[in-house]
Write an enzyme that holds these catalytic residues in place. Structure first.
Site, mmCIF file in Angstrom:
data_model
loop_
_atom_site.group_PDB
_atom_site.id
_atom_site.type_symbol
_atom_site.label_atom_id
_atom_site.label_comp_id
_atom_site.label_asym_id
_atom_site.label_seq_id
_atom_site.Cartn_x
_atom_site.Cartn_y
_atom_site.Cartn_z
ATOM 1 C CD GLN A 228 28.733 -7.424 18.924
ATOM 2 O OE1 GLN A 228 28.839 -8.285 18.080
ATOM 3 N NE2 GLN A 228 27.674 -7.083 19.604
ATOM 4 N NE ARG A 374 19.664 -3.570 15.022
ATOM 5 C CZ ARG A 374 20.327 -2.511 14.377
ATOM 6 N NH1 ARG A 374 20.714 -3.054 13.094
ATOM 7 N NH2 ARG A 374 20.283 -1.336 14.473
ATOM 8 C CB CYS A 375 18.459 -11.431 19.615
ATOM 9 S SG CYS A 375 17.664 -12.274 20.443
ATOM 10 C CD GLU A 746 19.847 -6.412 21.262
ATOM 11 O OE1 GLU A 746 20.892 -6.969 21.123
ATOM 12 O OE2 GLU A 746 18.924 -6.473 22.186
#
Lengths: 794, 291, 159
Positions: A228, A374-375, A746
């Site tokens: 990522q 997703r934070c 997120e």
């Protein structure tokens, strides 16, 4: 008011930029023609496999690799001893700790990397793992963060000079303790809860892996890796391997989901690189699913004690004391100057008088990680805590949970609003968004239905959450990762044909960048999105930037693309003025065209301007040819998306099984570039929230064995557990983002677990007196809570 | 990806041939049919057979048919066929109840009844189903066939009456009038193994329970045959109160262990709830009163 | 051992180890890496292909077991440049994001529609419940399958 500048022209209609545009990337994926890491085969490539520790904490007495080396298809077996000679036995983590690449002295969590086998094929590599003999001396393990600081707790990090206990970082505080004490003293109602956000895992469907291809003749290292943050990784590898960055090229394959799991640098990557450097051939290493679950970047694991107070029916103060379980090495990938990331956004969406937050981090014999899934750097834990506490307070005050939120929201006229922990929220109209959610849900009707069902002995719950996130990290004055500013670059070149290439430093893992970033250029320059190629994921062909996580693609990289498009547009204006023999200030823009104010017929299309820019015709004085620009975007602030979520659950009174019957999500993520893509992001995050709230959890026994090391026991919701999500929206543009966008990836994962847990408690409170339950709300745990035993996870 | 250790492979062309191979190769040989229990264990290297005998070509072992006063199911009959069979649903609807919740539809396209029963996992649904309907297992070896009741088939966890050199070829279920059956399961998520499961079959004559079978899955080291509950029920008029008593016996007579699916008391509670529910639904079906 | 398996209508013959999994046999065939794998325990459905028209998990079948059977993979869906309606539906309804589960979902959904041309939402959800999608929350996958069903029904009426 209509001005000359925004009147439509007589020219043919230009393509829209923003809107529901079907995705470019689908063409390859629906044909099975994506290229994920394991799809790549290089000539002469060999395969790596990792031997992992069966123990959570043990001294390594000996490692015997002779039998494995005797396997005819095995080329090498690498251990810590071999890496020591290369100076690679330990690697730095993103949080300024160190992590063993291969364990030499001790293993510190079950699944830790011990030896790396290189063989001609995957099957042989797996066979050879069974031929390595490791002698261990088991040590007592710590899996419970609350016991990590006990005086008799075994010391996990005896490798660190001066480390006398299992404290991973000193206690960190935010807010004002004295002011908070005063507010609590003046309050008329106080509630307390111990709340656990259990350890869970992003578990992208494609596991992590790498192909390292070192060319001994040229010294060039080519890396194929779904990650990522390719530019940041390249910098890390350059430091670790002592190579110049331009001698390393990371080419991201298509990525089968990331969710934060593909941000960190893992020991397997370092082993693949070291293996290729030593062997001189490409080395492929791809995790099994169990390896992914037991060793790579987990999420959460926060043990939180909290108190919230109210006065005159309005929330006034919040106290939070957290123990953060970082596992055996502190490798939380978080960029702030704050040891707990963005956790102190825990004041939520409420106009508090004071708050105080304390966080201390500990080492345990569990895998390292901590901010994935997703934070945005601990915002998920913060939102869960505050939204659970508001509901606890509503129960105590015997007031509807939405009513309490409405009374306590930050009002629209208070923005920009500085929170009591130091965040500056830029915009919002929380009550409006809450009302849209109530309307979609039919909130009053649901409450009536609930009362009727309760009278019949049926259990139905309605749960609410309202979150405010801070995403889009971030301003260079506030944050960095290993000294790298969290900025993103964009290069835009419009070719003589009028078709364009935009290169970005964000890296898609499903977020649809190839479509939406083309739409940004289309919106800003009027070039049809199909004529804009979005290039990303190759460090040799994209500008430097920090990548995709923390919902930062649209807030940072998207802004970079907007700004670079505007730079090109400004240059085009000067060229158009020369072409039209007028002054630049006499030109007006509308999609794709500069024209003379007051004379709609007289203008130049962007592709005509592009032709001119590359032609032999004169350019404006002092201007170089070509039509291109580049930027590095430094966001002035974070963006603050928010949303109102309502969950409706049914609970089987005999078995405790929870069904999420409806889920309503109203997100305000500002301007939506592609609403179809935004909706898709929300659906996905909500499914994850259903998983976290009901089933996804990593648990350990006393010895530190992970009990959820496969998809047989790490349960992820299927189509049968997910309801038909109902979405709504409000649009409050971000005032400082060039497009007014805020980021959304997120939000649904952040906002949905508290709504579901609040719904479960709402279903059980009146009939069973339940006022607390920890996730995941499995049938067993819900049943136990109904019996008056809301057992927390270990 | 996890991969199995090496083995020799052969494809059987007849039942006799498969049995001969089993005899010849001894304990290192395993039969593979659907493979959905065995192959995952082999990938984890928990099972390391030296030889695999593939019986997927033995079409003669794939059938569901009425034979006199028995219903016969070939061992190679796949879950999907059990799920879709109208013949089976008409006589024993609990098969469809169970098949709807065994693993997932794609797995059910491969897995077989023989494989499920021989895996003998206590949480496996068909073992409880076959126990409740008083099925018999037909086991064939070199010396011929023998038939054992389900109560003798499951010897212990992952151990069955099928001996070395033998294979399960058929399941036979006696056909009797007045019957109804149901299977109930609680799972953490669709496709998961049961936290607890209960199968019940009742045969009603003249308003009384003439015969009954009740069995539990996932709440003991192996499938639990609830003979005490059956004794209680036999000869009595069906009622919710009676079924609740049977449920209490189920709760007492199971022997669950605590695991990630739940603690012991919860599983005992479920044994009671599910037994009651299964009996109630089975009876409604026998009386053609199902809602 | 030598095996010869029909993959997408072509006979693929190769010398393999008996332990080779079908998913690896397929993925080692040139241009057929569309069939993925995501777990080791038959839970995720990324590896679903059709065997004699039925969706199966190719990570839990030995290649050796497939001789004499017809295997179809995602690469067979498009014929002569014409996408299968299920592929069109996934694109139209935004039923994929990272794309990793997509081949398995497509092959599962294709088999569903072949057997049941007009499935209910619950039938669709049940049919795909052996597959995990981490991105879409399944909502748009359900829409896509419905879209394809309607498209095929309309196409049939036109004939």
């Amino acid at each position: 008011m209509a001005t000359v500048e925004n009147l439509p022209s007589a020219q043919t209609e230009r393509p829209i930029g923003f809107g529901r545009l079907k995705r470019k990337e689908d063409a390859r994926f629906i044909r099975g023609k994506g290229t994920y890491l394991d799809d790549i085969r290089l000539p002469g490539m060999v395969h790596g496999a990792m031997l992992r520790s069966p123990y959570a904490h043990a001294r390594i007495l000996s490692i015997d690799t002779s039998k494995a080396l005797a396997h005819p298809n095995v080329a090498a077996v690498v251990t810590a001893k071999d890496l020591e000679t290369l100076g690679l036995a330990w690697m730095p983590t993103i949080s300024y700790d160190t992590q063993a690449v291969l364990a030499g002295d001790k293993v510190r969590f079950q699944g830790q990397e011990v030896a790396f086998v290189i063989a001609t094929d995957e099957y042989s590599a797996n066979d050879a793992l069974q031929l390595i003999d490791v002698e261990y001396e088991p040590l007592p393990a710590i899996v419970n963060a609350r016991k990590a600081l006990d005086p008799d707790a075994p010391l996990i990090r005896d490798d660190k000079a001066g480390q006398r206990d299992n404290l991973a970082s000193p206690t960190w505080e935010a807010g004002d303790q004295a002011a908070t004490d005063r507010v609590f003293a003046e309050a008329d109602t106080v509630v307390k809860r111990d709340i656990i956000y259990p350890r869970c895992h992003p578990a992208p469907l494609e596991t992590c892996g790498m192909i390292a291809d070192f060319n001994p003749e040229t010294g060039q290292l080519d890396i194929y890796n779904g990650n990522q943050a390719p530019h940041a990784h390249r910098t890390v590898y350059a430091h670790v391997a002592g190579l110049a960055e331009h001698m390393i090229r990371i080419k991201c394959s298509d990525i089968g989901g990331g969710f934060g799991n593909k941000v960190p640098v893992y020991p397997g990557y370092v082993c693949a690189i070291a293996g290729s450097i030593v062997a001189g051939v490409p080395v492929k290493w791809v995790e099994n699913r169990d390896e992914n679950l037991i060793s790579t970047g987990f999420a959460r694991d926060y043990v939180m004690h909290s108190e919230m107070c109210a006065k005159n029916g309005k929330i006034t103060g919040l106290r939070v004391d957290v123990i953060a379980d970082h596992g055996a090495f502190d490798s939380t990938a978080q960029p702030t100057k704050f040891p707990a990331g963005f956790f102190h956004i825990v004041c939520g969406s409420y106009d508090l008088e004071a708050s105080h937050v304390k966080v201390k981090a500990v080492y345990t014999n569990k895998a390292p990680g901590g901010v994935a899934y997703r934070c945005s750097f601990r915002i998920t834990e913060a939102v869960y805590l505050v939204e659970r506490m508001v509901d606890a307070l509503a129960l105590e005050l015997k007031v509807d949970p939405i009513e309490l939120r409405m009374r306590s929201f930050i009002a629209p006229e208070q923005f920009p609003y500085e929170t009591t922990t130091g965040w500056t929220y830029d915009s919002g109209n929380y009550a409006e968004t809450m009302r849209v959610a109530m309307d979609i849900a039919g909130y009053e009707d649901l409450r009536r239905e609930q009362a009727e069902k309760r009278a019949r002995g049926e259990l139905m719950g309605i749960g609410v959450s309202f979150f405010t996130e801070g995403v889009g990290a971030g301003p260079r004055k506030h944050m960095d990762i290993l000294g790298l500013a969290m900025n993103d670059g964009a290069d835009l070149r419009v070719h003589p044909s009028g078709k364009a290439v935009v290169s970005i430093s964000a890296q898609t893992q499903g977020q649809s960048h190839e479509t939406t970033f083309a739409q940004i250029v289309a919106e800003e320059l009027g070039i049809p999105p199909e004529d804009v190629e979005v290039r990303h994921g190759d460090t040799d062909r994209s500008p430097y930037g920090l990548g995709t996580y923390g919902s930062r693609s649209t807030p940072v990289s998207g802004a970079a693309v907007a700004v670079v498009s505007r730079k090109v547009r400004d240059k085009a204006r000067l060229i158009a003025a020369t072409m039209l023999e007028t002054r630049p200030e006499d030109l007006a823009w509308e999609k794709g065209r500069w024209y003379v104010k007051g004379d709609l017929e007289k203008g130049a299309m962007i592709e005509e301007i592009a032709v001119r820019a590359y032609s032999g015709e004169p350019m404006p004085t002092g201007m170089e040819g070509g039509l291109d620009a580049q930027v590095i975007y430094d966001p002035p602030n974070l963006t603050y998306p928010y949303g109102a979520y309502i969950a409706v659950v049914d609970i089987d009174p005999d078995t405790g099984q929870v069904t999420v019957r409806r889920f309503i999500a109203v997100d305000d993520c500002g301007v939506r570039i592609n609403p179809m893509v935004v909706d898709g992001q929300i659906h996905g995050g909500l499914a994850e929230g259903v998983g976290i709230a009901l089933m996804e959890v990593l648990t350990f026994d006393e010895e530190g064995n992970c009990l959820n090391s496969s998809f047989l026991n790490y349960l992820i919701p299927t189509a049968l557990e997910c309801p038909d999500f109902e979405l709504g929206e409000t649009v409050t543009p971000c005032p400082h983002h060039p497009l007014g966008a805020k980021g959304v990836g997120e939000s649904p994962n952040v906002g949905s677990p508290p709504a579901i847990v609040n719904a479960v408690i709402d279903a059980l409170h009146q009939t069973h007196g339940v006022d607390h339950i920890d996730m995941p709300c499995t049938p067993a745990r819900v049943w136990a809570a109904m019996q008056g035993r809301p057992e927390p996870p270990q | 990806m996890q991969t199995p250790a090496s083995f020799e492979y052969e494809r059987a062309t007849s039942v006799e041939g498969a049995i001969a191979s089993l005899q010849r190769l001894g304990s290192g040989a395993r039969i593979i049919a659907g493979g959905h229990s065995l192959l995952p264990m082999m990938k984890l290297r928990l099972a390391n057979p030296e030889h695999l005998i593939d019986i997927n070509d033995l079409a003669e072992l794939s059938y569901i048919r009425e034979q006199g006063d028995e219903l016969s199911i070939g061992a190679l009959t796949r879950h999907v066929e059990l799920e879709k069979s109208e013949l089976l649903a008409r006589h024993f609807p609990l098969f469809r109840d169970a098949e709807n919740v065994i693993a997932d539809p794609v797995v059910r396209n491969r897995g077989t009844i023989g494989g499920s029963l021989c895996q003998a996992d206590a949480a496996e649904d068909l073992s409880a189903v076959c126990s409740a309907v008083k099925a018999k297992a037909v086991i064939r070896g070199a010396g011929g066939e023998r038939v054992v009741g389900m109560e003798d088939f499951h010897i212990g966890p992952y151990v069955t009456a099928v001996g070395e050199g033998e294979m399960l070829t058929e399941v036979r279920i006696p056909l009797r009038p007045g019957g109804g059956s149901a299977h109930e399961k609680v799972e953490r998520r669709a496709g998961d193994w049961a936290i607890a499961a209960a199968s019940a079959a009742v045969w009603i004559e003249g308003g009384k329970i003439a015969d009954v079978g009740v069995a539990l899955g996932a709440v003991g080291p192996t499938t639990i045959h609830l003979s005490r509950a059956e004794e209680l029920l036999r000869g009595k008029a069906p009622s919710e109160g009676l079924f609740a008593q049977a449920g209490e016996i189920a709760s007492a007579d199971c022997s669950p262990s605590a695991d990630g699916r739940g603690p012991i008391d919860y599983k005992r509670h479920l044994a009671s709830v599910l037994t009651t529910r299964a009996l109630s639904r089975a009876t409604a079906r026998a009386l053609h009163q199902e809602a | 051992m030598h095996v010869s398996i029909s993959v997408n209508g072509e006979q693929v013959s190769r010398e393999i180890e008996p332990r080779q999994l079908l998913v690896h046999f397929i993925r080692e065939t040139p241009d057929l890496t569309g069939t993925h794998w995501g777990c080791d325990t038959s839970n995720c459905g990324a590896c679903v292909v059709q065997m004699d028209g039925q969706p199966v998990k190719s990570c839990t079948i030995l290649a050796a077991m497939c001789e004499g059977h017809e295997i179809r993979t995602v690469e067979s869906l498009e014929v002569d440049g014409q996408l299968d309606p299920i592929q069109m539906g996934f694109h139209e309804q935004h039923a994929l994001q990272c794309g990793f589960c997509t081949p398995g979902m497509l092959m599962t959904a294709r088999a569903l529609l072949d057997e049941n041309p007009n499935p209910t939402d619950l039938e669709i959800r049940t049919a795909i419940s052996g597959g995990i999608c981490r991105c879409t929350g399944y909502k748009n996958i359900v829409s896509a399958v419905r879209w394809a069903a309607e498209y095929e029904a309309a196409a049939k009426q036109e004939v």
